[in-house]
Write an enzyme that holds these catalytic residues in place. Structure first.
Site: not given
Ligand code: SAM
Length: 222
Positions: A66
């Protein structure tokens, strides 16, 4: 090697923090955490020249790290206190988890993509960050370690899952981007008592979707 990384471009981080202050970030814990963590650790070397641009950057599997402003804004909304127990859903690169950890809270984080889970787990271990990381669908939360003082959802949700609200302590706070697949409103929920919640809505953001039982059904990006 690790120390070399931690020395990477402190001047660029100072400038980033100055810019974040101008954009309305005032929580010193959050700003100090951003000052300490080199964003280069989480991105491909080809993107190093953009590491401190205030923008989201691609990581593997069509996911993103992000934008620093977004990380700072969401963390600030949680109003963290030392020792709080915090659940992050969507570990991704691990950047947000490490920012939380430097805010002196106990961090639990869940990621659904095994390769991202493995990479972040290895990074936390290499840098000696005591972060509890789990692989799985975080849309149902992480009930085995509940209740939490704060829950942070770092992927877009169609609505806030009730399962997550139930895992908050009374007075606990949840922050999540809520909306459709294209645009979400940053939403803060406070659990006032067993039955009551309060909701406040903030600016618009664009997140990758939360895929799972209580998130979006189809991952049209894979
Ligand atoms: N917090 C992260 C960082 O600092 O890099 C950014 C997160 S990215 C915008 C969103 C993340 O959520 C992705 O890695 C994706 O694989 C994960 N994600 C999506 N659905 C999910 C779920 N049901 N449970 C856990 N993780 C999930």
């Amino acid at each position: 090697m690790i120390n070399d990384f931690l020395r990477l471009d402190p001047a660029a981080r100072e400038k980033l923090v100055k810019d974040l202050r101008k954009k309305g970030i005032f929580d010193e814990k959050v700003l100090n955490a951003i000052l300490q963590i080199p964003r280069e650790l989480f991105i491909d070397q080809s993107l190093f020249d953009k590491a401190y641009d205030d923008m989201a950057l691609p990581i593997d599997f069509k996911q993103t790290i992000s934008q620093p402003y977004t990380v700072a804004f969401m963390t600030q909304l949680l109003e963290l206190k030392n020792g709080d127990k915090v659940l992050e859903i969507g570990t991704g690169s691990g950047y947000q988890s490490m920012i939380l950890s430097l805010c002196n809270v106990e961090v639990f984080t869940v990621e659904r993509i095994p390769q991202l889970f493995n990479k972040s787990k290895a990074l936390f271990e290499m840098l000696n960050f005591d972060i509890h990381i789990k692989l799985g669908d975080g849309s149902m939360g992480l009930p085995e370690f509940m209740p939490y003082d704060a829950i942070l959802v770092t992927a877009g949700v169609p609505s806030i899952p009730n399962e997550l609200v139930k895992q908050l302590k009374i007075n606990g706070k949840l922050v999540a981007p809520v909306g459709d697949l294209k645009l979400q409103t940053m939403t803060k929920l406070i659990r006032i008592d067993e039955e009551k919640i309060s909701i406040s809505e903030h600016s618009k953001f664009r997140f990758v979707p939360l895929i799972g039982d209580k998130g979006w059904e189809i991952d049209d990006r894979e």
